[in-house]
Design an enzyme around this catalytic site. Structure first.
Site, PDB file in Angstrom:
ATOM      1  N   GLY A 139      -1.540   7.526   0.655  1.00 12.49           N
ATOM      2  CA  GLY A 139      -2.394   7.495   2.019  1.00 12.49           C
ATOM      3  C   GLY A 139      -0.376   7.141   3.101  1.00 12.49           C
ATOM      4  N   SER A 150       1.944   2.974  -1.958  1.00 17.19           N
ATOM      5  CA  SER A 150       2.306   4.232  -3.244  1.00 17.19           C
ATOM      6  C   SER A 150       0.890   5.207  -2.740  1.00 17.19           C
ATOM      7  CB  SER A 150       1.605   3.952  -4.730  1.00 17.19           C
ATOM      8  OG  SER A 150       0.149   3.073  -4.446  1.00 17.19           O
ATOM      9  N   TYR A 169     -15.481  -3.507   7.526  1.00 16.72           N
ATOM     10  CA  TYR A 169     -14.861  -3.546   7.604  1.00 16.72           C
ATOM     11  C   TYR A 169     -14.245  -4.276   9.019  1.00 16.72           C
ATOM     12  CZ  TYR A 169     -10.775   0.086   7.845  1.00 16.72           C
ATOM     13  OH  TYR A 169      -8.707   0.409   8.280  1.00 16.72           O
ATOM     14  N   LYS A 189     -10.063  -5.943  10.633  1.00 17.98           N
ATOM     15  CA  LYS A 189      -9.159  -5.353  10.874  1.00 17.98           C
ATOM     16  C   LYS A 189      -9.191  -6.145  12.015  1.00 17.98           C
ATOM     17  CE  LYS A 189      -7.702  -1.630   8.828  1.00 17.98           C
ATOM     18  NZ  LYS A 189      -6.171  -1.410   8.600  1.00 17.98           N
ATOM     19  N   SER A 234      -6.754  11.328   3.883  1.00 19.82           N
ATOM     20  CA  SER A 234      -6.022  10.724   2.412  1.00 19.82           C
ATOM     21  C   SER A 234      -7.168  10.344   1.144  1.00 19.82           C
ATOM     22  CB  SER A 234      -5.623   9.187   2.889  1.00 19.82           C
ATOM     23  OG  SER A 234      -6.385   8.896   2.976  1.00 19.82           O
ATOM     24  N   GLY A 245       0.635  -1.086  -0.213  1.00 17.86           N
ATOM     25  CA  GLY A 245       0.017   0.024  -0.191  1.00 17.86           C
ATOM     26  C   GLY A 245       0.587   1.438   0.172  1.00 17.86           C
ATOM     27  N   ILE A 282      -7.516   8.501   8.503  1.00 18.22           N
ATOM     28  CA  ILE A 282      -6.342   9.293   8.448  1.00 18.22           C
ATOM     29  C   ILE A 282      -6.288  10.140   7.301  1.00 18.22           C
ATOM     30  CG2 ILE A 282      -4.394   8.692   7.037  1.00 18.22           C
ATOM     31  CD1 ILE A 282      -3.718   6.357   8.513  1.00 18.22           C
ATOM     32  N   ASP A 294      -1.050  -7.093  -6.871  1.00 20.62           N
ATOM     33  CA  ASP A 294      -2.275  -8.284  -5.485  1.00 20.62           C
ATOM     34  C   ASP A 294      -2.268  -9.284  -5.177  1.00 20.62           C
ATOM     35  OD1 ASP A 294      -5.236  -8.304  -5.656  1.00 20.62           O
ATOM     36  OD2 ASP A 294      -5.867  -9.062  -7.202  1.00 20.62           O
ATOM     37  N   LEU A 295      -2.169  -7.835  -4.121  1.00 14.88           N
ATOM     38  CA  LEU A 295      -1.723  -9.248  -2.802  1.00 14.88           C
ATOM     39  C   LEU A 295      -2.480  -9.879  -2.231  1.00 14.88           C
ATOM     40  CD1 LEU A 295       0.529  -6.127  -0.525  1.00 14.88           C
ATOM     41  CD2 LEU A 295       1.217  -8.058  -2.943  1.00 14.88           C
TER      42      LEU A 295
END
Length: 336
Positions: free
Chosen positions: A25, A23, A179, A183, A229, A21, A227, A76-77
């Site tokens: 934020g 690239s 979401y 997490k 972004s 990630g 955050i 693509d992880l």
């Protein structure tokens, strides 16, 4: 003690770091700040154009422009084989040496009420938030935990996996049903690895007679709140009004600020890392069996925060109930 300086538990000068990630934020800010500290950095993301744009700023952040090296990989992880490719490509680029740090920042938030969200989106959230991190951790540990004879075992510094979770893993908020479970799963994985990795670190304590991994391995997890972004701007467009009201105490931070606070905490050797006071209260009320950064301080904080949350938790439920009384069912509620 005057003049005393604690040992840096997260040295990166001259070491190789992968930031997923990277690239945009927080990931981009982390990569640039580690470059400022002398790290060789590989950023990973899906979109090549964004990687190319971020790569320019990354190189400009170098502490030693003539010595440091930088690389980017489009991947693509959510695919485990792609994560293996990232580790292998980084190792080849790094003259056959494994990366020293993997910092997982990949993922995005798709807010919404659970029932209103399609099953495909719920699965996508788990894939892009949890599985991108779990895949990367598994792929790099397959390399780091290979046993070597005592002669090839080094003392320090340790290698590090850093997950990026959210304070929603401690205190869920209505409207983050797609979401926050992902997490929370990441936090559980971190706690599990914090125990399992001690098997390998313990084997190294007897390196005069045991085969063991070359280095100790440590795991950490960062728990930011909002955050600022482009991703945050998109969240605001989708976020239910109830959710916005319930998280009024969350004052979003800049990616630069979050990265700076997290890196300082890693340098102190902290395990579960929050980036603002209210986030720390959320953490200490939910520590459970997680390792403490500071046994006495965190225990005292947990007593205080548990008293605070005696009011907060019922208040969150009451806010949701009052919203329903005032506004009725969500527009997209299922009907028969």
């Amino acid at each position: 003690m005057m003049g005393f300086k604690a040992k840096n538990q997260f040295p990166v000068d001259g070491r190789t770091v992968i930031v997923t990630g990277g690239s945009d934020g927080m990931g981009k800010a982390v990569a640039c700040q580690l470059a400022e500290k002398g790290a060789h950095v590989v950023i990973v993301a899906r979109t090549i154009k964004k990687l190319e744009d971020s790569f320019v700023g990354l190189k400009a952040s170098a502490r030693y422009p003539a010595q440091q090296r930088f690389h980017y990989i489009s991947a693509d992880l959510t695919s485990y084989t792609e994560c293996e490719r990232v580790i292998n490509e980084t190792t080849e680029w790094n003259n056959g040496e494994y990366p020293d740090v993997v910092w997982c920042c990949a993922g995005y938030c798709h807010p919404g009420f659970f029932v209103d969200t399609s099953m495909q989106t719920l699965r996508d959230q788990m894939d892009t938030v949890y599985w991108t991190a779990a895949n990367m951790a598994h792929a790099v540990l397959q390399k780091w935990l290979v046993t070597v004879p005592p002669s090839k075992q080094t003392p320090n510094p340790a290698r590090h996996i850093v997950f990026t979770s959210s304070t929603l893993a401690f205190v869920p908020i209505a409207g983050y049903g797609p979401y926050s479970p992902a997490k929370a799963a990441m936090r559980s994985l971190s706690d599990t690895l914090s125990q399992e990795l001690e098997i390998y670190n313990g084997a190294r304590a007897y390196r005069t007679r045991n085969r063991a991994p070359a280095c100790d391995v440590k795991v950490h997890t960062v728990f930011p709140m909002g955050i600022l972004s482009p991703g945050f701007d998109n969240e605001e467009k989708m976020k239910p009004e109830l959710t916005k009201m319930m998280e009024e105490a969350d004052k979003p931070q800049t990616p630069t600020e979050v990265a700076r606070i997290a890196i300082k905490a890693l340098e102190r050797g902290e395990y579960l890392i929050t980036t603002m006071l209210i986030g720390n209260l959320m953490k200490t009320t939910s520590l459970g069996s997680s390792p403490r950064n500071h046994a006495i301080r965190d225990t005292l904080s947990s007593w205080v925060s548990n008293l605070v949350f005696l009011k907060v938790v019922p208040d969150l439920r009451n806010q949701a109930r009052d919203w329903g009384l005032k506004h009725g069912m969500p527009n997209s509620a299922p009907e028969h």
